[in-house]
Design a protein around this motif. Structure first.
Motif, PDB file in Angstrom:
ATOM      1  N   LYS A 132       0.816  -1.223   0.000  1.00 23.68           N
ATOM      2  CA  LYS A 132       0.000   0.000   0.000  1.00 23.68           C
ATOM      3  C   LYS A 132       0.849   1.271   0.000  1.00 23.68           C
ATOM      4  O   LYS A 132       0.377   2.325  -0.425  1.00 23.68           O
ATOM      5  CB  LYS A 132      -0.940  -0.021   1.210  1.00 23.68           C
ATOM      6  N   LEU A 187      -2.214   8.444  -4.222  1.00 28.41           N
ATOM      7  CA  LEU A 187      -1.989   7.307  -3.326  1.00 28.41           C
ATOM      8  C   LEU A 187      -2.765   7.532  -2.036  1.00 28.41           C
ATOM      9  O   LEU A 187      -2.224   8.047  -1.047  1.00 28.41           O
ATOM     10  CB  LEU A 187      -0.502   7.139  -3.014  1.00 28.41           C
ATOM     11  N   TYR A 188      -4.034   7.217  -2.061  1.00 29.69           N
ATOM     12  CA  TYR A 188      -4.916   7.182  -0.907  1.00 29.69           C
ATOM     13  C   TYR A 188      -5.209   8.540  -0.285  1.00 29.69           C
ATOM     14  O   TYR A 188      -6.352   8.892  -0.089  1.00 29.69           O
ATOM     15  CB  TYR A 188      -4.393   6.199   0.147  1.00 29.69           C
ATOM     16  N   GLU A 209       0.122  10.471  -9.640  1.00 28.70           N
ATOM     17  CA  GLU A 209      -0.689   9.367  -9.113  1.00 28.70           C
ATOM     18  C   GLU A 209      -1.207   9.716  -7.718  1.00 28.70           C
ATOM     19  O   GLU A 209      -0.475  10.250  -6.887  1.00 28.70           O
ATOM     20  CB  GLU A 209       0.176   8.105  -9.046  1.00 28.70           C
ATOM     21  N   PRO A 256      -1.652   2.026  -5.693  1.00 33.32           N
ATOM     22  CA  PRO A 256      -2.937   2.676  -5.398  1.00 33.32           C
ATOM     23  C   PRO A 256      -4.168   1.778  -5.451  1.00 33.32           C
ATOM     24  O   PRO A 256      -5.258   2.215  -5.115  1.00 33.32           O
ATOM     25  CB  PRO A 256      -3.022   3.734  -6.502  1.00 33.32           C
ATOM     26  N   ALA A 280       7.165   5.952  -8.597  1.00 33.13           N
ATOM     27  CA  ALA A 280       7.009   7.056  -7.650  1.00 33.13           C
ATOM     28  C   ALA A 280       8.388   7.585  -7.267  1.00 33.13           C
ATOM     29  O   ALA A 280       9.315   6.813  -7.009  1.00 33.13           O
ATOM     30  CB  ALA A 280       6.238   6.605  -6.416  1.00 33.13           C
ATOM     31  N   TRP A 308       3.106   2.106  -2.001  1.00 28.19           N
ATOM     32  CA  TRP A 308       3.371   2.604  -3.350  1.00 28.19           C
ATOM     33  C   TRP A 308       2.340   2.222  -4.401  1.00 28.19           C
ATOM     34  O   TRP A 308       2.427   2.690  -5.535  1.00 28.19           O
ATOM     35  CB  TRP A 308       4.752   2.125  -3.820  1.00 28.19           C
TER      36      TRP A 308
END
Length: 181
Positions: free
Chosen positions: A34, A160-161, A158, A38, A133, A36
């Motif tokens: 998690k 990421l959460y 991107e 998504p 990333a 790195w």
């Protein structure tokens, strides 16, 4: 389709019968991955992995992607392949993930090297890219180790959460691959 890398390591086309093992591996590695990746919040049950595999098969049939399980000592330890294949421009984008327990054996470097060979010799691509990333130094080490050129950075590439991350773009041309042989 299978690519044998050495006696302990191989790549094989992902198949519907892999769903339970891939989901179990994903679930066991969830917190580790998690950081790195998504998509973990969208992979909560076996049905999600089955749908993912169906999409992988359709992508392969359309010649737009290629997803392979990574087999280390005959056990699935991750996924690698081409998240995108652009046949008109002859460019493939490699993506990969490896379970936490399989780290430290050089698996991913050998896997990406095998994917490069497949891209340039079998798929006849002109270029392979890897997008990573910016702060993911372990993943960035793979294209750097294999001689990719760092081509640039895409800002806020991107989600990421709860935050955006930049992506560093690495590329290798077929001519650069051939110079390494």
């Amino acid at each position: 389709m299978q690519i044998t890398i050495n006696q302990d390591l191989a790549l094989r086309m992902i198949a519907p019968e892999d769903a339970e093992k891939v989901f179990a591996l994903t679930d066991a590695s969830r917190e580790y991955l998690k950081e790195w990746l998504p998509w973990l919040d969208f992979t909560k049950e076996l049905a999600d992995t089955k749908a993912y595999i169906e999409g992988c098969i359709k992508g392969h049939e359309a010649n737009s992607s290629l997803s392979l399980v990574i087999l280390f000592k005959n056990e699935i330890v991750g996924i690698a392949g081409f998240n995108a294949i652009n046949p008109s421009n002859k460019i493939g984008t490699i993506g990969y993930w490896l379970s936490e327990g399989a780290q430290g054996h050089g698996i991913m470097t050998k896997t990406v090297k095998a994917l490069l060979q497949y891209a340039f010799e079998t798929l006849k691509l002109h270029k392979v890219e890897i997008r990573v990333a910016e702060a993911n130094h372990k993943s960035r080490a793979i294209p750097e180790r294999l001689g990719f050129m760092q081509e640039g950075t895409i800002r806020a590439a991107e989600w990421l959460y709860d935050h955006y991350v930049n992506h560093v773009i690495y590329g290798m041309l077929v001519s650069e691959w051939q110079q390494q042989l």
